[in-house]
Design a protein around this motif. Structure first.
Motif, short mmCIF file in Angstrom:
data_model
loop_
_atom_site.label_atom_id
_atom_site.label_comp_id
_atom_site.label_asym_id
_atom_site.label_seq_id
_atom_site.Cartn_x
_atom_site.Cartn_y
_atom_site.Cartn_z
N LYS A 188 5.94 2.86 -2.97
CA LYS A 188 5.59 3.34 -4.31
C LYS A 188 4.12 3.04 -4.62
CE LYS A 188 6.48 0.97 -8.01
NZ LYS A 188 7.17 0.21 -9.09
N ARG A 238 1.76 5.36 -2.71
CA ARG A 238 1.70 6.70 -3.32
C ARG A 238 0.84 6.67 -4.59
NH1 ARG A 238 7.28 6.61 -2.07
NH2 ARG A 238 7.79 6.11 -4.25
N GLN A 239 1.00 5.62 -5.38
CA GLN A 239 0.19 5.48 -6.60
C GLN A 239 -1.29 5.36 -6.27
OE1 GLN A 239 1.95 2.10 -8.55
NE2 GLN A 239 3.59 3.29 -9.49
N ARG A 294 10.28 -0.68 -0.41
CA ARG A 294 10.28 0.41 -1.39
C ARG A 294 9.12 0.27 -2.37
NH1 ARG A 294 15.98 -0.44 -1.19
NH2 ARG A 294 15.89 -1.78 -3.03
N GLU A 295 8.84 -0.99 -2.76
CA GLU A 295 7.72 -1.24 -3.66
C GLU A 295 6.39 -0.89 -2.99
OE1 GLU A 295 5.93 -2.62 -7.30
OE2 GLU A 295 7.93 -1.94 -6.73
#
Length: 434
Positions: A91, A94-95, A87-88
């Protein structure tokens, strides 16, 4: 040059928290797994057994099964950490896409401003633009425009430097998380290999026990008889403790009623109605508590799932609470009123919470201790010696005695631990922090 260096250093310090977030998350996961890993490593030394008799092999099977459960729990923790890291990663990716898009947009705008300045690069053009104004106020506005546009271009350059550094940092952060994931995958594979070895060892041990069915049943019958004798004694002592607590509460109620009568000046009828009559109607099973017991019970409940293990040093839970069959063995059913915890020779039993020693008794040459925590009672069995006596006040983690080590079984050291609420038997694992 010095100006741009200052900009870069300022951006660097602003961006440190971005990378630190993932590093902190990974560190927290590593710390949690580290505690489990240490527990498994330390408990592996408890598995050694060289005896060939049925009793020893049955005990060895229990220890090995406990170790397998610990390893499965560790692999499950790794799987959960993998999901968190995935999940990290999503994220961070996407960042990174957003940052790269912002950087591209800022570079495009900066390129346009540079091209404009290039076309109007001469000081003469800027001067003509300012002096061609028809009024003084227009001249002033044009002068401000030229200055502000120069500032705007400088700020755009600073923003590009900052955004580029953000992109670089995010890439580094992403790579760090990917490395953590790769390391975790390797760790999981190593643990799975160890688990397979232990599963094979367990099958071999079960096969050996299956060949000794008669001796196995005799050993189990012996254990059941000893457990029944112990539990009967514990049940009787718990019932006595409930009755003592009821009397304490009744005495407290009587004193409160007497004080209330004295303060209000009421007659003897009021005294009788607030005395022992109502209390005598209460069933024995109800653990009526005085103020001190109520406060201690509340504190005990608030620590559910966080209470310390009742043994010092490394341990394995070799027998769990309740009724269950032993995998691979026919007609082998166990019924444990608590849990069995194996530790190292020399391990001490320790109180799981503040309380008062309700009873210390011997059975078959071994000591057993009951500690009251309000209307909860913790029970510690199979001690070679007790360092507390009835009526002693104990604190959390205080040692209360040494656990018996069986020299006839390779120094096997097992604490039998129970937890009660009044007469209700509870699963200790739900209350202990692991």
């Amino acid at each position: 040059m010095r100006h741009f260096l200052c900009i870069f250093i300022g951006c660097f310090w602003l961006l440190l928290p971005l990378c630190a977030q993932s590093n902190k998350m990974i560190k927290e996961l590593e710390n949690k797994r580290g505690a489990l890993q240490k527990q498994i490593a330390e408990s592996e030394m408890l598995l050694k057994t060289t005896k060939k008799d049925v009793g020893s092999q049955l005990n060895g099977l229990a220890a090995l099964t406990g170790q397998i459960e610990e390893r499965k729990r560790y692999i499950l923790a790794i799987n959960n950490d993998m999901e968190t890291i995935d999940r990290e990663l999503s994220k961070l990716e996407r960042q990174l896409v957003r940052l790269q898009s912002d950087l591209k947009d800022k570079k495009k705008k900066y390129e346009a401003s540079v091209q404009y300045l290039y076309k109007n690069r001469s000081a003469q053009n800027k001067l003509l633009f300012i002096l061609s104004a028809k009024t003084f106020s227009q001249t002033y506005r044009r002068l401000r425009y030229v200055r502000e546009y120069a500032d705007y271009q400088r700020l755009q350059g600073e923003e590009i430097l900052k955004k580029q550094e953000q992109v670089n940092r995010k890439k580094e952060e992403l790579q760090g998380v990917k490395r953590a994931k790769a390391d975790l995958l390797k760790e999981r594979e190593r643990e799975k290999e160890k688990l397979e070895v232990q599963e094979k060892e367990k099958k071999t041990l079960v096969a050996n026990l299956q060949k000794k069915q008669r001796g196995l049943q005799n050993e189990l019958n012996k254990k059941r008889k000893e457990a029944a004798q112990l539990n009967a004694r514990i049940d009787r002592l718990v019932a006595e403790e409930i009755e003592k607590a009821r009397k304490r509460a009744a005495e407290e109620a009587r004193k409160e009623a007497a004080a209330a009568k004295k303060a209000s000046g009421q007659g003897a009828k009021a005294t009788t109605s607030s005395g022992n009559g109502a209390k005598k109607a209460a069933p024995l099973e109800t653990y009526t508590m005085n103020k001190e017991d109520r406060e201690l019970s509340g504190s005990f409940v608030n620590n559910r799932g966080k209470l310390p293990m009742p043994v010092t040093g490394p341990y394995i839970i070799t027998s769990r609470y309740g009724q269950y069959s032993v995998e691979g063995l026919r007609n082998v059913k166990l019924d444990n009123k608590g849990i069995d915890i194996q530790g190292k020779p020399g391990a001490q039993a320790r109180a799981i919470f503040n309380g008062k020693v309700a009873a210390v008794f011997q059975l078959n040459g071994l000591f057993n201790v009951l500690i009251r925590h309000g209307n909860y009672i913790s029970v510690y069995c199979n001690l070679s010696s007790a360092s507390v006596k009835t009526g002693d006040t104990v604190t959390t983690r205080q040692t209360i005695g040494q656990i018996f080590s069986d020299n006839a079984d390779n120094g096997r050291t097992v604490l039998h631990f129970q937890l009660r609420k009044e007469k209700e038997k509870l699963n200790p694992e739900l209350w202990l922090g692991r």
